[in-house]
Enzyme design. Structure first.
Site, PDB file in Angstrom:
ATOM      1  N   ARG A 165       0.730  -1.070   0.005  1.00  0.00           N
ATOM      2  CA  ARG A 165      -0.061   0.090   0.145  1.00  0.00           C
ATOM      3  C   ARG A 165       1.090   1.311  -0.056  1.00  0.00           C
ATOM      4  O   ARG A 165       2.184   1.136   0.286  1.00  0.00           O
ATOM      5  CB  ARG A 165      -0.982  -0.042   1.162  1.00  0.00           C
ATOM      6  CG  ARG A 165      -2.006  -1.204   1.273  1.00  0.00           C
ATOM      7  CD  ARG A 165      -2.573  -1.299   2.774  1.00  0.00           C
ATOM      8  NE  ARG A 165      -3.543  -0.142   3.099  1.00  0.00           N
ATOM      9  CZ  ARG A 165      -3.627   0.289   4.163  1.00  0.00           C
ATOM     10  NH1 ARG A 165      -3.260  -0.513   5.383  1.00  0.00           N
ATOM     11  NH2 ARG A 165      -4.320   1.371   4.505  1.00  0.00           N
ATOM     12  N   SER A 194       0.566   4.144   2.071  1.00  0.00           N
ATOM     13  CA  SER A 194       0.687   5.017   3.006  1.00  0.00           C
ATOM     14  C   SER A 194       2.168   5.127   3.578  1.00  0.00           C
ATOM     15  O   SER A 194       2.879   4.168   3.444  1.00  0.00           O
ATOM     16  CB  SER A 194      -0.320   4.290   4.227  1.00  0.00           C
ATOM     17  OG  SER A 194       0.212   3.351   4.734  1.00  0.00           O
ATOM     18  N   LYS A 253      -1.838  -7.554  11.355  1.00  0.00           N
ATOM     19  CA  LYS A 253      -3.208  -7.400  11.883  1.00  0.00           C
ATOM     20  C   LYS A 253      -4.340  -7.152  10.828  1.00  0.00           C
ATOM     21  O   LYS A 253      -5.429  -7.248  11.248  1.00  0.00           O
ATOM     22  CB  LYS A 253      -3.183  -6.334  12.931  1.00  0.00           C
ATOM     23  CG  LYS A 253      -2.945  -5.114  12.409  1.00  0.00           C
ATOM     24  CD  LYS A 253      -2.845  -3.838  13.504  1.00  0.00           C
ATOM     25  CE  LYS A 253      -2.951  -2.503  13.207  1.00  0.00           C
ATOM     26  NZ  LYS A 253      -4.146  -1.991  12.377  1.00  0.00           N
ATOM     27  N   ASP A 254      -3.996  -6.750   9.632  1.00  0.00           N
ATOM     28  CA  ASP A 254      -4.680  -6.417   8.501  1.00  0.00           C
ATOM     29  C   ASP A 254      -5.082  -7.573   7.795  1.00  0.00           C
ATOM     30  O   ASP A 254      -5.905  -7.394   6.853  1.00  0.00           O
ATOM     31  CB  ASP A 254      -4.155  -5.381   7.563  1.00  0.00           C
ATOM     32  CG  ASP A 254      -4.187  -4.014   8.256  1.00  0.00           C
ATOM     33  OD1 ASP A 254      -5.014  -3.718   9.309  1.00  0.00           O
ATOM     34  OD2 ASP A 254      -3.076  -3.093   7.717  1.00  0.00           O
ATOM     35  N   ALA A 307     -12.255   3.543  14.462  1.00  0.00           N
ATOM     36  CA  ALA A 307     -12.862   2.621  13.649  1.00  0.00           C
ATOM     37  C   ALA A 307     -12.718   1.362  14.087  1.00  0.00           C
ATOM     38  O   ALA A 307     -13.306   0.319  13.600  1.00  0.00           O
ATOM     39  CB  ALA A 307     -12.365   2.812  12.229  1.00  0.00           C
ATOM     40  N   SER A 308     -11.943   1.061  15.031  1.00  0.00           N
ATOM     41  CA  SER A 308     -11.817  -0.596  15.606  1.00  0.00           C
ATOM     42  C   SER A 308     -13.079  -0.828  16.403  1.00  0.00           C
ATOM     43  O   SER A 308     -12.886  -0.379  17.666  1.00  0.00           O
ATOM     44  CB  SER A 308     -10.334  -0.438  16.197  1.00  0.00           C
ATOM     45  OG  SER A 308     -10.191  -1.632  16.907  1.00  0.00           O
ATOM     46  N   LEU A 309     -13.756  -1.738  16.249  1.00  0.00           N
ATOM     47  CA  LEU A 309     -14.550  -2.323  17.066  1.00  0.00           C
ATOM     48  C   LEU A 309     -14.031  -3.127  18.215  1.00  0.00           C
ATOM     49  O   LEU A 309     -14.354  -2.991  19.309  1.00  0.00           O
ATOM     50  CB  LEU A 309     -15.440  -3.520  16.390  1.00  0.00           C
ATOM     51  CG  LEU A 309     -16.048  -2.973  15.227  1.00  0.00           C
ATOM     52  CD1 LEU A 309     -17.154  -4.441  14.668  1.00  0.00           C
ATOM     53  CD2 LEU A 309     -17.150  -1.937  15.760  1.00  0.00           C
ATOM     54  N   ARG A 329     -11.117  -1.857  19.834  1.00  0.00           N
ATOM     55  CA  ARG A 329     -10.696  -0.758  20.566  1.00  0.00           C
ATOM     56  C   ARG A 329     -12.202  -0.197  21.416  1.00  0.00           C
ATOM     57  O   ARG A 329     -11.916   0.063  22.648  1.00  0.00           O
ATOM     58  CB  ARG A 329      -9.861   0.192  19.960  1.00  0.00           C
ATOM     59  CG  ARG A 329      -8.574  -0.409  19.505  1.00  0.00           C
ATOM     60  CD  ARG A 329      -7.856   0.996  18.747  1.00  0.00           C
ATOM     61  NE  ARG A 329      -6.367   0.481  18.643  1.00  0.00           N
ATOM     62  CZ  ARG A 329      -5.753   0.597  17.292  1.00  0.00           C
ATOM     63  NH1 ARG A 329      -6.480   1.430  16.278  1.00  0.00           N
ATOM     64  NH2 ARG A 329      -4.412   0.428  17.266  1.00  0.00           N
ATOM     65  N   ASN A 346      -4.975   7.266   7.610  1.00  0.00           N
ATOM     66  CA  ASN A 346      -3.703   6.731   8.119  1.00  0.00           C
ATOM     67  C   ASN A 346      -3.226   7.315   9.334  1.00  0.00           C
ATOM     68  O   ASN A 346      -4.003   8.184   9.844  1.00  0.00           O
ATOM     69  CB  ASN A 346      -2.736   7.081   7.007  1.00  0.00           C
ATOM     70  CG  ASN A 346      -2.352   8.528   6.653  1.00  0.00           C
ATOM     71  OD1 ASN A 346      -2.808   9.214   7.295  1.00  0.00           O
ATOM     72  ND2 ASN A 346      -1.998   8.774   5.354  1.00  0.00           N
ATOM     73  N   VAL A 347      -2.169   7.117   9.870  1.00  0.00           N
ATOM     74  CA  VAL A 347      -1.555   7.450  11.268  1.00  0.00           C
ATOM     75  C   VAL A 347      -1.883   9.128  11.312  1.00  0.00           C
ATOM     76  O   VAL A 347      -2.438   9.478  12.269  1.00  0.00           O
ATOM     77  CB  VAL A 347      -0.483   7.130  11.411  1.00  0.00           C
ATOM     78  CG1 VAL A 347       0.082   7.651  12.697  1.00  0.00           C
ATOM     79  CG2 VAL A 347      -0.460   5.454  11.806  1.00  0.00           C
TER      80      VAL A 347
END
Length: 315
Positions: free
Chosen positions: A18, A20, A94-95, A139-141, A143, A162-163
Site C-alpha cells: 500500500r 501510506s 493485523k490487517d 474505527a476499530s470495534l 478498541r 492513516n496515522v
C-alpha cells in the site's frame, strides 16, 4: 522511495505494498533486511517497491465492517501477486484476513515490534482521566468495545485514515482522543507523540499487531529462498498462536476480538477476548502451554471463547 514501474524488467525482486507512509516504511524495512541478508540485492534497481492502491485505501469514509472487512487492505495486492506483477507483498499482519487465497502463503515474519496501543488525547493522561462523556475516535470495534467496557460514559465515533490523518483529526478537535498502534508510531519515528502507552491488561491488542508479514506464491522457490533468512521464529510462534485462535472464532471486522501471545522461556502464554461492540459483555481467556504447542494453544483458547460466548454471540 518507491521505484517507478519502468524499472520492473531489471528488478530481481518486486515488492507490492500500500502507499501510506506506514506501509512504505514497512516495505523499506523489508528491503533493508533483504539487502543485509543478500548483498547482491543492494545494486541499483535490484529491488522495486510498487505501490498498489487497495479498496480499503479508496473507501476512507466508511467503516471496514460495512464494506467487506480487513481483506479490503490486501485484495488488490494479492491479485497482483497471483498475476506475477509483484514477487512479494508486505503487510501489517493485523490487517490480514484469517484465511489466505489459494496459492499464497505468509512465507516470512519480521521481528515483531511492540504490540501495545497508545492513547493520543488533548485532554487527560489516560483513559481513566479523560473528561466525562469525552469523544474517542476509532474505527476499530476491538478498541471501541474495550474502551466502553472500561468507561461506558465515553462516546465512540468513527475515525479512519492513516496515522497522520487520525492524529490531525484529534489535534483539530474532531475527537478528544484516539488510539493507535505503538508499532506504527515507532516505525514512523513518531512514538513521542503518544500521551500514554496502554497496558495490555487495559487494552488487549489486535491479533498479530506489530508484526510485518511477507506474502509470496507458495511454489516460488527462488523468492521463498530469498525470504527464508528474514523469518523470526519467535514472532512466527506468537502470530501462529494468535491467528489459530482467530481462525476458530472465524473472526472478522464485525466482531471485537483481541489476542496476545507472549513467550516466557519455553512456555507460551495466550490472552484473548471476544466482546460485544458496546463493551457490555466481554469474555476473556488466559492460558499457557509449551511453546511447541503454539497452534494447539490458539485453537484451544478459541474454542473456549466460542463456548463461553455461545452461538448467538459471534456473527
Amino acid at each position: 522511495m518507491a521505484s517507478s514501474a519502468s524499472d520492473s524488467n531489471q528488478a530481481i525482486l518486486r515488492i507490492g505494498t500500500r502507499g501510506s507512509p506506514l506501509a512504505l516504511a514497512q516495505a523499506d524495512e523489508t528491503r533493508t533486511r533483504l539487502i543485509a541478508a543478500h548483498p547482491h540485492l543492494a545494486s541499483p534497481g535490484a529491488i522495486e517497491i510498487r505501490i498498489i492502491k487497495t479498496t480499503g485505501d479508496k473507501e476512507q469514509n466508511r467503516l471496514l465492517n460495512e464494506i467487506g472487512g480487513k481483506g479490503l487492505f490486501t485484495k488488490e495486492i494479492e491479485e497482483a501477486l497471483l498475476a506475477g506483477d509483484v514477487d512479494i507483498a508486505v503487510h501489517s499482519m493485523k490487517d490480514m484476513p484469517t484465511f489466505l487465497p489459494e496459492g499464497l502463503v505468509i512465507s516470512c515474519l519480521l521481528p515483531r515490534e511492540d504490540p501495545r496501543d497508545v492513547l493520543i488525547t488533548t485532554a487527560g493522561t489516560s483513559i481513566a482521566t479523560l473528561p466525562q462523556g469525552a469523544v474517542v475516535g476509532s474505527a476499530s470495534l476491538r478498541r471501541a468495545a474495550q474502551i466502553k467496557a472500561l468507561r461506558p460514559d465515553l462516546s465512540i465515533v468513527p475515525l479512519r485514515g492513516n496515522v497522520e490523518t487520525r492524529i490531525a483529526k484529534v489535534q483539530r478537535g474532531d475527537a478528544t482522543a484516539t488510539l493507535l498502534a505503538l508499532a506504527g508510531l515507532k516505525r514512523l519515528h513518531k512514538a513521542n507523540i503518544a500521551t500514554a502507552i496502554l497496558s495490555t491488561d487495559e487494552i488487549l491488542p489486535a491479533v498479530a499487531q506489530g508484526a510485518i508479514g511477507i506474502e509470496s506464491r507458495a511454489g516460488d522457490d527462488r523468492v521463498n529462498e530469498l525470504l527464508a533468512p528474514l523469518n523470526d521464529p519467535q514472532t512466527e510462534m506468537r502470530v501462529t498462536t494468535e491467528r489459530a485462535c482467530l481462525a476458530v472464532l472465524e473472526g472478522s471486522c464485525r466482531t471485537p476480538i483481541a489476542a496476545l501471545a507472549e513467550l516466557q522461556g519455553d512456555r507460551l502464554r495466550l490472552r484473548a477476548l471476544v466482546a460485544l461492540p458496546d463493551g457490555s459483555k466481554v469474555y476473556r481467556q488466559d492460558a499457557t502451554a509449551a511453546a511447541s504447542d503454539a497452534r494447539k494453544l490458539g485453537e484451544q483458547i478459541g474454542r473456549k471463547l466460542k463456548e463461553l460466548a455461545g452461538p448467538d454471540f459471534l456473527p
